[in-house]
Write a protein that holds these residues in place. Structure first.
Motif, mmCIF file in Angstrom:
data_model
loop_
_atom_site.group_PDB
_atom_site.id
_atom_site.type_symbol
_atom_site.label_atom_id
_atom_site.label_comp_id
_atom_site.label_asym_id
_atom_site.label_seq_id
_atom_site.Cartn_x
_atom_site.Cartn_y
_atom_site.Cartn_z
ATOM 1 N N VAL A 1 0.868 -1.166 0.000
ATOM 2 C CA VAL A 1 0.000 0.000 0.000
ATOM 3 C C VAL A 1 0.909 1.221 0.000
ATOM 4 N N ILE A 2 0.576 2.203 -0.855
ATOM 5 C CA ILE A 2 1.445 3.352 -1.105
ATOM 6 C C ILE A 2 0.626 4.627 -0.981
ATOM 7 N N ASN A 3 1.197 5.655 -0.381
ATOM 8 C CA ASN A 3 0.467 6.910 -0.221
ATOM 9 C C ASN A 3 0.290 7.623 -1.559
ATOM 10 N N SER A 4 -0.485 8.696 -1.562
ATOM 11 C CA SER A 4 -0.863 9.359 -2.820
ATOM 12 C C SER A 4 0.339 9.949 -3.559
ATOM 13 N N LYS A 5 1.343 10.412 -2.821
ATOM 14 C CA LYS A 5 2.527 11.010 -3.460
ATOM 15 C C LYS A 5 3.529 9.968 -3.927
ATOM 16 N N GLY A 6 3.370 8.752 -3.467
ATOM 17 C CA GLY A 6 4.299 7.705 -3.865
ATOM 18 C C GLY A 6 5.652 7.810 -3.200
ATOM 19 N N ASP A 7 5.684 8.382 -1.985
ATOM 20 C CA ASP A 7 6.979 8.518 -1.311
ATOM 21 C C ASP A 7 7.016 7.817 0.049
ATOM 22 N N LYS A 8 6.002 7.031 0.358
ATOM 23 C CA LYS A 8 6.028 6.191 1.559
ATOM 24 C C LYS A 8 4.998 5.077 1.421
ATOM 25 N N GLY A 9 5.260 3.971 2.115
ATOM 26 C CA GLY A 9 4.340 2.854 2.021
ATOM 27 C C GLY A 9 4.815 1.672 2.841
#
Length: 402
Positions: A295-303
């Protein structure tokens, strides 16, 4: 002399070429429990990445007597688990990112205060707040009654205190840490399961591994099920966050989930009145059976990512519960031997496994905290490679009706 012999014994026990130090924190057989306890790399005079391990006995409310072990790595992860609650993971933190969620259940509830049969078999929810909870092993899935027996929600493992708890630290770099716990599901005339759970962590790493070994101790074949119910909320889960995994097919768990099938892999903001949506996934894997889901956050910089072996855990469930923050804003990535339908349905459809007398089955999963865009992109690329040119097949009809 005693220390040397103990180290040699541990070395043989874990089939590793390095020597290790060990500490026994709990042993039901001898009636021993260390209670509050701690150790650190500084005390052990170990070089490399600094770490500490602490066990605390909690007091007050429904958490009275519950034990929590916290492993802290200064440059890596902080991992909290509870020997009182099936050796399950409470939360994991590192680099400003949390793997876990905010449940309305705000205490680490002692299983002594939980009646699994309450609310027609939903009593498990009275303690549900873990980042990862083992659902099983005698059965799992939604509650159901058959032949006078109530199969409660998600089995008993998550509310089974460990009968033995050990800490093992390798003497030589990189000083792998293993936190081991023995869970017993022993019932006269029923299951006789023993499960050795093990958390493996190398200080400074952004990943850790869960390795469990389930053994049928009885003289008869025994059915088993397991779902590794892994749960994530903010800051990873948010509006337009994404679930990624290489999958052959996706089907809704029930008619309600059919409404969200078109957008099954993306998430809404916290939404009042949102009931849970569950999707049954058939994962794709590499030649060795390994696959990954994240699962990845909307900005694609954490998950958060989970690697698992489809030979051991052939199925994957996606649980979307984007209700309000206070109600429990959370998603579950759930590798398992089966889906979350009642055990009666899973058996009818051939998804219940069986162990022969004396047989052992291992389960290995590696969790990774994705701390930046580079880590996210690495997982995304692996998913794309495993998915190949074929898009997931969306099946509108649920596999079963409860």
């Amino acid at each position: 002399m005693k220390k040397t012999l103990a180290a040699m014994t541990i070395s043989i026990l874990f089939s590793t070429p390095v020597l290790a130090q060990s500490w026994l924190l709990t042993d039901a057989e001898s009636g021993m429990d260390k209670g509050n306890w701690s150790i650190s790399s500084q005390q052990l005079k170990l070089d490399g990445q600094p770490f500490s391990i602490e066990q605390k006995v909690l007091h007050g409310g429904k958490q009275e007597g519950t034990k929590v072990i916290t492993l802290r790595s200064d440059n890596g992860l902080t991992i909290a688990l509870s020997p009182s609650r099936g050796m399950d993971l409470l939360h994991v933190n590192g680099h400003g990112v949390r793997m876990g969620w905010d449940s309305p259940v705000d205490e680490v509830v002692n299983p002594a205060y939980i009646n699994l049969e309450s609310r027609n078999g939903l009593g498990w929810l009275d303690g549900f707040n873990e980042m990862m909870v083992r659902c099983g092993f005698e059965w799992t899935g939604h509650p159901v009654s058959k032949d006078g027996m109530l199969y409660t929600l998600h089995g008993k493992a998550g509310n089974t205190p460990a009968s033995r708890v050990e800490i093992v630290v390798d003497d030589h770099a990189p000083h792998e840490i293993r936190i081991r716990g023995l869970l017993k599901e022993h019932t006269f005339k029923k299951a006789n399961f023993s499960t050795w759970t093990e958390l493996r962590y190398i200080p400074g790493s952004d990943s850790f591994t869960i390795h469990d070994e389930l053994t049928n101790q009885s003289d008869y074949p025994q059915d088993y099920q397991i779902i590794y119910h892994s749960n994530f909320g903010t800051p990873i889960l948010e509006k337009d966050a994404r679930f990624i995994a290489p999958v052959k097919s996706v089907s809704p768990f029930n008619d309600y989930a059919k409404q969200g099938l078109k957008n099954w892999s993306t998430y809404d903001a916290p939404t009042r009145g949102f009931d849970e949506m569950v999707f049954n996934l058939m994962p794709l894997a590499d030649a060795q059976g390994k696959t990954v889901a994240a699962v990845i956050n909307s900005k694609g910089d954490k998950g958060a990512a989970i690697e698992f072996d489809t030979h051991q855990l052939p199925l994957l469930t996606l649980w979307k519960n984007t209700d309000t923050l206070k109600q429990g804003y959370v998603t579950g990535i759930e590798p398992g031997t089966n889906y979350a339908y009642p055990v009666t349905i899973e058996k009818e459809q051939g998804r219940v496994k069986q162990l022969q007398p004396g047989q052992t089955q291992a389960f290995t999963l590696t969790y990774t905290l994705l701390k930046d865009a580079q880590a996210v992109q690495k997982v995304e690329q692996r998913v794309k490679t495993l998915q190949g040119a074929n898009a997931p097949q969306l099946e509108e009809k649920p596999l079963a009706v409860e």
